[in-house]
Design an enzyme around this catalytic site. Structure first.
Site, PDB file in Angstrom:
ATOM      1  CG  ASP A  35     150.912  89.612 160.848  1.00  0.00           C
ATOM      2  OD1 ASP A  35     150.782  90.932 160.325  1.00  0.00           O
ATOM      3  OD2 ASP A  35     150.034  89.157 161.309  1.00  0.00           O
ATOM      4  CG  ASP A  59     151.932  91.002 155.318  1.00  0.00           C
ATOM      5  OD1 ASP A  59     152.295  89.942 155.912  1.00  0.00           O
ATOM      6  OD2 ASP A  59     150.834  91.449 155.346  1.00  0.00           O
ATOM      7  CG  ASP A  94     143.101  97.562 151.774  1.00  0.00           C
ATOM      8  OD1 ASP A  94     144.082  98.271 152.171  1.00  0.00           O
ATOM      9  OD2 ASP A  94     142.711  96.746 152.620  1.00  0.00           O
TER      10      ASP A  94
END
Length: 459
Positions: free
Chosen positions: A71, A73, A148
């Site tokens: 996918d 983003d 992160d």
């Protein structure tokens, strides 16, 4: 108070900028054509409206490693409301992280606004330091700093085919290292799920977790108890369907993240009887994911909990309960016990029960039962489960082979297979149902027709 004061004293001035590395396509090799058309379109539309927009995170990381992204983003300077106004087929979702889903054909692109870093004193956190809401918007550098891991803080601009790298993420990928941005202990307090993500990404991508990020995990694993069960369940699903579940779970066990911290991990690792069965199932799931075949959460959870059901089923049968009702009672008993620990959805529970309920029916190979069974919608999943049981040594492989031949045979061959099936395969329950019907009570002493018995209403 002292810690807050130290943060303010040593905090980097707002006007101090950290210039990113701008890596051209000649060095990283990712062409815009490798991205999905939907991701390119979202970036193009936002850029045409004057906003910054980049493909970000896992998709860029995977392309650099050579994995096809599952996918995409997009990170942008536009607010969620501005993104929503730019695309007809879009919707704003989320509370902790407000994002926009932009639908384009069969694809859904997740679009997030650049976020600013938050100080501990200004962030909306719980008593353990976990961030509850993070909708303070900022610039691209701040957005990169609050991500992160360095390998996830990479921004790809399809218009120039340039990677914007603030934290040496490209170099870390080249050195096979998973490194946390910022202080790992602080980042784990903000979101304890990052500990699971570190293990999953390290195993999936073949990266070694940096010692600074790995060392606190065993000590801070207790923070996972404060994560909502549904979110923990979602993260464990990602781990189980990563294609590297076996490697991930062994790593989690090494880090001590079980024995109550992760209920699902307890179910997998604390098997008194079915350890071989469970690990065969996980290896089978990993193989299917890597071959890009379909995988079913219901099937996997059916394998993880099966031996608990077997134990409860045998206990009920030993107590004199009939086999089929005893199985359904055992199923409910096990699923009810797990309901408080695992946030298994109702749909997945339905799939699990369907697979379990088919298993006793494979023992019945006489009459019309086999014909009815192969017409069941869940037959194939039930047969795959049966084969796994045989591979684990729970049942003879002969039963699995018989059903495989029967399912693919013509009518005459099926009749021959039924005649050849062991006599004990005939359904015991059907035999019981053939017993002679009892006469009504007192029928043996009934009076001849036309006469009445003393005490009857007609007397």
């Amino acid at each position: 108070m002292i810690r807050k004061l130290l943060r303010k004293v040593f905090k980097r001035p707002q006007n101090e900028r950290h210039e990113p590395a701008l890596i051209p396509v000649a060095r990283h090799g990712i062409r815009r054509e490798q991205l999905s058309p939907a991701a390119r379109k979202v970036c193009s539309v936002l850029q045409e409206k004057g906003y910054k927009a980049f493909v970000v995170g896992g998709a860029v990381r995977d392309l650099l490693i050579g994995h096809p992204p599952k996918d995409y983003d997009v990170a942008t300077s536009a607010t969620p409301e501005e993104v929503r106004a730019s695309f007809r087929r879009s919707r704003i979702i989320g509370r902790r992280f407000k994002i926009v889903h932009v639908m384009s054909g069969p694809e859904t692109i997740e679009v997030s606004t650049f976020r600013a870093g938050q100080d501990a004193e200004s962030a909306d956190t719980d008593e353990h330091g976990r961030v509850l809401r993070d909708n303070v918007y900022g610039n691209q550098e701040e957005d990169a700093t609050r991500r992160d891991f360095t390998v996830n803080a990479l921004y790809y601009d399809p218009s120039t085919e340039t990677i914007v790298d603030y934290h040496h993420g490209v170099a870390d990928i080249q050195h096979k290292t998973l490194r946390m941005i910022g202080d790992p202990r602080t980042r784990y307090r903000e979101d304890p799920v990052r500990m699971l993500r570190a293990v999953r990404l390290g195993a999936k991508l073949g990266l070694t977790i940096d010692p600074a990020a790995r060392n606190p995990i065993r000590e801070m694993g207790v923070l996972l108890e404060n994560v909502p069960a549904a979110r923990l369940f979602d993260e464990m699903l990602k781990l189980l369907f990563s294609g590297y579940a076996v490697k991930c779970l062994k790593q989690l066990r090494e880090e001590g993240l079980h024995h109550g911290l992760l209920p699902l991990l307890d179910v997998i690792l604390e098997q008194p009887m079915g350890e071989r069965f469970v690990w065969l199932s996980l290896e089978n799931t990993d193989e299917r994911v890597r071959q890009d075949k379909s995988v079913s959460p219901g099937f996997l959870f059916a394998t993880l909990l099966w031996h608990e059901v077997l134990t409860a089923w045998e206990r009920r049968k030993a107590a004199g309960e009939h086999a089929q009702p005893a199985l359904f009672e055992a199923m409910d008993e096990v699923l009810d016990a797990q309901a408080g620990k695992l946030a298994i959805t109702r749909r997945i529970v339905g799939d699990i029960k369907d697979i379990w309920a088919l298993q006793p029916r494979f023992d019945k190979r006489a009459g019309k039962t086999p014909y009815r069974l192969i017409e069941q919608p869940r037959y194939r999943a039930g047969w795959d489960f049966l084969r796994l049981r045989a591979q684990a040594g729970e049942i003879p492989m002969e039963i699995v082979d018989w059903w495989d031949r029967f399912a693919h045979a013509g009518h005459d061959e099926r009749e021959a297979l039924i005649r050849q099936a062991p006599a004990e395969s005939a359904p015991a329950a059907a035999k019981k149902r053939r017993r002679k019907r009892r006469k009504p009570a007192g029928a043996a002493n009934a009076a001849p027709a036309g006469e009445t018995m003393p005490g009857s209403e007609s007397a």
